[in-house]
Scaffold this active site. Structure first.
Site, mmCIF file in Angstrom:
data_model
loop_
_atom_site.group_PDB
_atom_site.id
_atom_site.type_symbol
_atom_site.label_atom_id
_atom_site.label_comp_id
_atom_site.label_asym_id
_atom_site.label_seq_id
_atom_site.Cartn_x
_atom_site.Cartn_y
_atom_site.Cartn_z
ATOM 1 N N ASN A 186 0.801 -1.222 0.000
ATOM 2 C CA ASN A 186 0.000 0.000 0.000
ATOM 3 C C ASN A 186 0.839 1.279 0.000
ATOM 4 O O ASN A 186 0.382 2.314 -0.490
ATOM 5 C CB ASN A 186 -0.922 -0.011 1.226
ATOM 6 C CG ASN A 186 -1.545 1.329 1.496
ATOM 7 O OD1 ASN A 186 -2.411 1.782 0.759
ATOM 8 N ND2 ASN A 186 -1.104 1.991 2.561
ATOM 9 N N SER A 213 -3.746 2.370 -8.979
ATOM 10 C CA SER A 213 -4.450 3.657 -8.947
ATOM 11 C C SER A 213 -5.166 3.883 -10.264
ATOM 12 O O SER A 213 -4.763 3.354 -11.311
ATOM 13 C CB SER A 213 -3.451 4.799 -8.712
ATOM 14 O OG SER A 213 -4.053 6.059 -8.941
ATOM 15 N N TYR A 267 4.184 8.854 -11.151
ATOM 16 C CA TYR A 267 3.164 8.111 -10.407
ATOM 17 C C TYR A 267 2.364 7.187 -11.329
ATOM 18 O O TYR A 267 2.122 6.021 -11.004
ATOM 19 C CB TYR A 267 2.239 9.110 -9.711
ATOM 20 C CG TYR A 267 1.260 8.504 -8.734
ATOM 21 C CD1 TYR A 267 1.666 8.159 -7.446
ATOM 22 C CD2 TYR A 267 -0.074 8.301 -9.086
ATOM 23 C CE1 TYR A 267 0.759 7.624 -6.538
ATOM 24 C CE2 TYR A 267 -0.977 7.766 -8.182
ATOM 25 C CZ TYR A 267 -0.555 7.431 -6.905
ATOM 26 O OH TYR A 267 -1.455 6.890 -6.019
ATOM 27 N N ALA A 293 3.263 5.943 -14.256
ATOM 28 C CA ALA A 293 4.122 4.857 -14.738
ATOM 29 C C ALA A 293 4.272 3.778 -13.669
ATOM 30 O O ALA A 293 4.201 2.578 -13.958
ATOM 31 C CB ALA A 293 5.492 5.407 -15.136
ATOM 32 N N LYS A 298 2.224 3.102 -11.104
ATOM 33 C CA LYS A 298 0.965 2.405 -10.831
ATOM 34 C C LYS A 298 0.556 1.495 -11.991
ATOM 35 O O LYS A 298 -0.089 0.463 -11.778
ATOM 36 C CB LYS A 298 -0.138 3.408 -10.512
ATOM 37 C CG LYS A 298 0.074 4.143 -9.186
ATOM 38 C CD LYS A 298 0.198 3.179 -8.008
ATOM 39 C CE LYS A 298 0.259 3.890 -6.679
ATOM 40 N NZ LYS A 298 0.340 2.957 -5.523
ATOM 41 N N ILE A 313 -9.827 9.234 -3.206
ATOM 42 C CA ILE A 313 -10.280 8.824 -1.884
ATOM 43 C C ILE A 313 -9.902 9.909 -0.869
ATOM 44 O O ILE A 313 -8.852 10.545 -0.996
ATOM 45 C CB ILE A 313 -9.621 7.487 -1.466
ATOM 46 C CG1 ILE A 313 -9.754 6.444 -2.598
ATOM 47 C CG2 ILE A 313 -10.222 6.975 -0.163
ATOM 48 C CD1 ILE A 313 -11.175 6.076 -2.958
#
Length: 253
Positions: free
Chosen positions: A89, A151, A163, A165, A167, A196
């Site tokens: 996570n 994501s 980010y 790339a 995910k 979220i």
């Protein structure tokens, strides 16, 4: 997989989505190992869980450090017993456009350092923790479950080359590992959250966040518990592997 008594490690488990997952799985009887960078935040999270009657232990860890990952997982198993689950996570953002244009002048945007920081944590860190967890599960011979957090940005998002790339890579590794580890009784799945309500979205400029929220078909941001429920489904469904659950309020079509 039965949760009662199962040892589940959660990276980035001291806050936000990670802590919500710990609370949700802990209420089902799981024993939690919270892995995070900040000792004070970790201790606070563990105390919160203990107050709720949930078995939890803190492990301070930089998931991008290969030696530290190996040592931490060894200590975790020695302390708590065979590892049955891992939730990858932990993640960071370092946003920036590929190039910036101001008054007709073009200049570099996202720096190499920003690129590397996000890739090191969000992609390499996921790889290191999954590899170590898989080794421990195979050695124990009892199978297990690995859940990766991808994501909605894996499809591409402005200002998030690094980010997005990372995910996208997490989603691809999920499928790859599911195929490789099935023979050992290990399932691998992923959840791709949308927007979220966490510290990460709280850092978004209010006007931008309002615009994003208006674009979500359900008309609201998701809650950490929504993602925790998706993660719990992967653990519970023994025929789920190699797939990504998208939990985004209908934003990605």
């Amino acid at each position: 997989m039965q949760m009662k008594g199962a040892v589940i490690a959660i990276t980035g488990g001291a806050r936000g989505l990670g802590l919500a997952m710990a609370q949700h799985l802990g209420q089902q009887g799981a024993r939690l190992a919270l892995l995070d960078l900040e000792r004070d935040t970790l201790d606070q999270a563990v105390n919160t869980l203990l107050d709720q009657g949930i078995d939890a232990t803190a492990y301070e860890l930089d998931i991008a450090d290969e030696t530290a990952v190996s040592e931490t997982f060894a200590a975790l198993v020695a302390d708590m017993g065979p590892l049955k689950g891992l939730i990858n996570n932990a993640g960071i953002t370092r946003d920036g456009l590929l190039v910036k244009v101001k008054d007709g002048k073009v200049e570099k945007g996202l720096s190499l350092e920003q690129w590397r920081q996000v890739i090191d944590v969000n992609l390499t860190g996921v790889f290191l923790c999954a590899q170590e967890a898989a080794c421990r599960m195979v050695e124990a011979g009892e199978g297990g479950v690995i859940v990766n957090i991808s994501s909605i940005s894996r499809a591409g998002n402005m200002g998030q080359s690094n980010y997005s790339a990372a995910k996208a890579g997490v989603a691809s590794m999920t499928v790859t590992w599911a195929k490789e580890l099935a023979r050992h009784g290990i399932r691998v799945g992923a959840v791709a959250p949308g927007f979220i309500e966490t510290e990460m979205t709280a850092a978004i400029r209010p006007d931008v966040l309002e615009k994003v929220t208006r674009g979500i078909p359900l008309g609201k941001l998701g809650q950490p518990e929504d993602i925790a429920q998706s993660v719990a489904y992967i653990f519970a469904n023994d025929y789920f592997s190699g797939r990504v659950i998208e939990c985004d309020g209908g934003l990605r079509v």
